[in-house]
Design a protein around this motif. Structure first.
Motif, PDB file in Angstrom:
ATOM      1  N   MET A 161       0.131  29.807  13.388  1.00  0.00           N
ATOM      2  CA  MET A 161      -0.559  30.994  12.879  1.00  0.00           C
ATOM      3  C   MET A 161      -1.485  30.606  11.728  1.00  0.00           C
ATOM      4  N   ASP A 162      -2.513  29.850  12.047  1.00  0.00           N
ATOM      5  CA  ASP A 162      -3.453  29.410  11.016  1.00  0.00           C
ATOM      6  C   ASP A 162      -4.738  30.229  11.003  1.00  0.00           C
ATOM      7  N   THR A 163      -4.802  31.271  11.847  1.00  0.00           N
ATOM      8  CA  THR A 163      -5.981  32.132  11.881  1.00  0.00           C
ATOM      9  C   THR A 163      -5.558  33.595  11.949  1.00  0.00           C
ATOM     10  N   VAL A 164      -6.465  34.457  11.575  1.00  0.00           N
ATOM     11  CA  VAL A 164      -6.233  35.898  11.700  1.00  0.00           C
ATOM     12  C   VAL A 164      -6.070  36.264  13.173  1.00  0.00           C
ATOM     13  N   GLU A 165      -6.869  35.654  14.025  1.00  0.00           N
ATOM     14  CA  GLU A 165      -6.793  35.962  15.449  1.00  0.00           C
ATOM     15  C   GLU A 165      -5.391  35.699  16.003  1.00  0.00           C
ATOM     16  N   LYS A 166      -4.776  34.595  15.616  1.00  0.00           N
ATOM     17  CA  LYS A 166      -3.420  34.288  16.084  1.00  0.00           C
ATOM     18  C   LYS A 166      -2.416  35.286  15.519  1.00  0.00           C
ATOM     19  N   ALA A 167      -2.580  35.661  14.258  1.00  0.00           N
ATOM     20  CA  ALA A 167      -1.680  36.658  13.663  1.00  0.00           C
ATOM     21  C   ALA A 167      -1.802  37.991  14.379  1.00  0.00           C
ATOM     22  N   MET A 168      -3.017  38.347  14.761  1.00  0.00           N
ATOM     23  CA  MET A 168      -3.247  39.638  15.402  1.00  0.00           C
ATOM     24  C   MET A 168      -2.600  39.740  16.775  1.00  0.00           C
ATOM     25  N   ARG A 169      -2.348  38.627  17.414  1.00  0.00           N
ATOM     26  CA  ARG A 169      -1.642  38.674  18.705  1.00  0.00           C
ATOM     27  C   ARG A 169      -0.265  39.314  18.520  1.00  0.00           C
ATOM     28  N   TYR A 170       0.416  38.962  17.437  1.00  0.00           N
ATOM     29  CA  TYR A 170       1.734  39.539  17.166  1.00  0.00           C
ATOM     30  C   TYR A 170       1.617  40.955  16.619  1.00  0.00           C
ATOM     31  N   VAL A 171       0.588  41.214  15.834  1.00  0.00           N
ATOM     32  CA  VAL A 171       0.367  42.574  15.341  1.00  0.00           C
ATOM     33  C   VAL A 171       0.191  43.526  16.521  1.00  0.00           C
ATOM     34  N   HIS A 172      -0.607  43.128  17.492  1.00  0.00           N
ATOM     35  CA  HIS A 172      -0.820  43.966  18.672  1.00  0.00           C
ATOM     36  C   HIS A 172       0.450  44.071  19.512  1.00  0.00           C
ATOM     37  N   GLU A 173       1.162  42.959  19.660  1.00  0.00           N
ATOM     38  CA  GLU A 173       2.379  42.970  20.479  1.00  0.00           C
ATOM     39  C   GLU A 173       3.430  43.911  19.904  1.00  0.00           C
ATOM     40  N   ILE A 174       3.613  43.881  18.584  1.00  0.00           N
ATOM     41  CA  ILE A 174       4.630  44.729  17.946  1.00  0.00           C
ATOM     42  C   ILE A 174       4.153  46.168  17.863  1.00  0.00           C
ATOM     43  N   GLY A 175       2.891  46.372  17.551  1.00  0.00           N
ATOM     44  CA  GLY A 175       2.315  47.712  17.561  1.00  0.00           C
ATOM     45  C   GLY A 175       2.845  48.649  16.494  1.00  0.00           C
ATOM     46  N   SER A 176       3.213  48.097  15.334  1.00  0.00           N
ATOM     47  CA  SER A 176       3.714  48.929  14.240  1.00  0.00           C
ATOM     48  C   SER A 176       2.646  49.136  13.181  1.00  0.00           C
ATOM     49  N   PRO A 177       2.485  50.352  12.661  1.00  0.00           N
ATOM     50  CA  PRO A 177       1.529  50.562  11.576  1.00  0.00           C
ATOM     51  C   PRO A 177       1.947  49.875  10.277  1.00  0.00           C
ATOM     52  N   TYR A 178       3.176  49.367  10.240  1.00  0.00           N
ATOM     53  CA  TYR A 178       3.669  48.709   9.026  1.00  0.00           C
ATOM     54  C   TYR A 178       3.551  47.188   9.091  1.00  0.00           C
ATOM     55  N   LEU A 179       2.934  46.668  10.141  1.00  0.00           N
ATOM     56  CA  LEU A 179       2.745  45.228  10.275  1.00  0.00           C
ATOM     57  C   LEU A 179       1.260  44.926  10.430  1.00  0.00           C
ATOM     58  N   GLY A 180       0.731  44.124   9.503  1.00  0.00           N
ATOM     59  CA  GLY A 180      -0.670  43.734   9.549  1.00  0.00           C
ATOM     60  C   GLY A 180      -0.832  42.271   9.188  1.00  0.00           C
ATOM     61  N   VAL A 181      -1.968  41.939   8.611  1.00  0.00           N
ATOM     62  CA  VAL A 181      -2.286  40.566   8.246  1.00  0.00           C
ATOM     63  C   VAL A 181      -2.642  40.511   6.765  1.00  0.00           C
ATOM     64  N   TYR A 182      -2.146  39.493   6.083  1.00  0.00           N
ATOM     65  CA  TYR A 182      -2.393  39.253   4.662  1.00  0.00           C
ATOM     66  C   TYR A 182      -2.893  37.813   4.570  1.00  0.00           C
ATOM     67  N   PRO A 183      -4.147  37.552   4.936  1.00  0.00           N
ATOM     68  CA  PRO A 183      -4.609  36.177   5.111  1.00  0.00           C
ATOM     69  C   PRO A 183      -4.789  35.415   3.811  1.00  0.00           C
ATOM     70  N   ASP A 184      -4.713  34.114   3.941  1.00  0.00           N
ATOM     71  CA  ASP A 184      -5.026  33.169   2.873  1.00  0.00           C
ATOM     72  C   ASP A 184      -6.361  32.547   3.233  1.00  0.00           C
ATOM     73  N   ILE A 185      -7.397  32.832   2.432  1.00  0.00           N
ATOM     74  CA  ILE A 185      -8.727  32.387   2.833  1.00  0.00           C
ATOM     75  C   ILE A 185      -8.924  30.884   2.622  1.00  0.00           C
ATOM     76  N   GLY A 186      -8.076  30.259   1.809  1.00  0.00           N
ATOM     77  CA  GLY A 186      -8.124  28.806   1.728  1.00  0.00           C
ATOM     78  C   GLY A 186      -7.623  28.178   3.012  1.00  0.00           C
ATOM     79  N   ASN A 187      -6.482  28.667   3.495  1.00  0.00           N
ATOM     80  CA  ASN A 187      -5.955  28.175   4.766  1.00  0.00           C
ATOM     81  C   ASN A 187      -6.923  28.461   5.909  1.00  0.00           C
ATOM     82  N   LEU A 188      -7.550  29.645   5.880  1.00  0.00           N
ATOM     83  CA  LEU A 188      -8.520  29.973   6.926  1.00  0.00           C
ATOM     84  C   LEU A 188      -9.707  29.012   6.900  1.00  0.00           C
ATOM     85  N   THR A 189     -10.127  28.601   5.707  1.00  0.00           N
ATOM     86  CA  THR A 189     -11.244  27.665   5.616  1.00  0.00           C
ATOM     87  C   THR A 189     -10.890  26.336   6.251  1.00  0.00           C
ATOM     88  N   ASN A 190      -9.670  25.867   6.019  1.00  0.00           N
ATOM     89  CA  ASN A 190      -9.257  24.608   6.646  1.00  0.00           C
ATOM     90  C   ASN A 190      -9.190  24.751   8.164  1.00  0.00           C
TER      91      ASN A 190
END
Length: 298
Positions: A161-190
């Motif tokens: 899970m090194d990208t927002v896109e990968k995190a969103m796969r689980y966000v969509h799968e679970i489908g809860s309004p209480y689960l989202g993404v809290y990205p680290d933009i340093g990790n995203l840059t790498n």
């Protein structure tokens, strides 16, 4: 006028020897609006999940006295006790940690919990670990929903899970309004350096489900303890995309590394990150946020 964004300080930015009142005062005096508490895999910080009512009230008093909230939690304890672990006992501990973290968040007024985006960490990832991760994640989302606490995946340094896109796969799968993404933009840059895809394009895949952001300095292949301004993090691209989506909560993630000038470095970190956030707001045609002051609250 209410501030257009708020900036938190990662707890580990200052010496661990500081008590909570001093830690909160330093954050406020350095130009931060709140502190992000850490519940990592160490026994010392895991013990916080079993704080007594008196210990919780003591921190609440310190928050009141310093006018500096503890508004978010970085929950990285699941690296040691992952949701996708092979051992049933480890998975049970991971769920217990989650339940206790949510309970502590409610008592302290924490609004968001950042989840480490690992199915497992100290063992190989495979179809089974990913399946168990998803199953237990659904249970975790139910816990958060009952308590009204927002959960967000941190984008990590491992391929799982090194990208927002990968995190969103689980966000969509679970489908809860209480689960989202809290990205680290340093990790995203790498991750962007490895893939060749712009950070802003990846952030766009999380539209409407990004709850906050870690601002951290990185260089290729290195993820920790790099001073702000000495790395290659794509602040311009990442923050422009985030503020356009409406993200207004940010945390400066950096570490105390023994420097005698740590107080000055803490203030410099706040100024550095604020300047980049405000440039992103101005670049999107939004009014300049007010200057940081002790009167600001989250």
């Amino acid at each position: 006028m209410d501030p257009e964004y708020v900036l938190g300080m990662y707890e580990k930015a200052v010496p661990a020897s500081l008590g909570w009142p001093a830690r909160l005062r330093v954050a406020r005096e350095s130009g931060f609006d709140y502190v992000e508490i850490s519940i990592d895999e160490s026994d010392e910080r895991l013990a916080r999940l079993r704080w007594s009512a008196d210990e919780r009230r003591a921190l609440a008093r310190a928050v009141s006295e310093t006018a500096t909230p503890v508004s978010s939690m970085c929950l990285s304890a699941h690296r040691r006790y992952p949701l996708g672990a092979r051992a049933r006992s480890v998975r049970a501990r991971s769920l217990d940690i989650m339940a206790r973290a949510i309970d502590l968040a409610c008592d302290l007024g924490v609004r968001t919990i950042q989840l480490a985006g690992y199915d497992v960490y100290y063992e190989p990832s495979d179809t089974g670990t990913r399946k168990r991760f998803a199953e237990n994640l659904a249970r975790v989302a139910e816990m958060a929903a009952r308590s009204g606490v927002l959960l967000g995946f941190e984008t990590m340094e491992t391929p799982f899970m090194d990208t927002v896109e990968k995190a969103m796969r689980y966000v969509h799968e679970i489908g809860s309004p209480y689960l989202g993404v809290y990205p680290d933009i340093g990790n995203l840059t790498n991750a962007s350096l490895r893939s060749g895809s712009p950070v802003a394009d990846d952030i766009a895949t999380g539209g409407g489900r990004i709850i906050a952001c870690h601002c951290k300095e990185t260089v290729a292949g290195a993820y920790r303890e790099i001073a702000f301004g000495e790395g290659t993090t794509d602040y311009d691209g990442a923050l422009a995309a985030l503020v356009e989506q409406g993200v207004r909560r940010f945390v400066a993630e950096f570490w105390y590394v023994g420097s005698e000038r740590w107080r000055q470095e803490t203030s410099a970190a706040a100024a550095f990150v604020r300047a980049r956030i405000e440039a992103a707001l101005i670049g999107r045609g939004l009014s300049r946020p007010p200057a940081a002051s002790c009167a600001r609250t989250s």
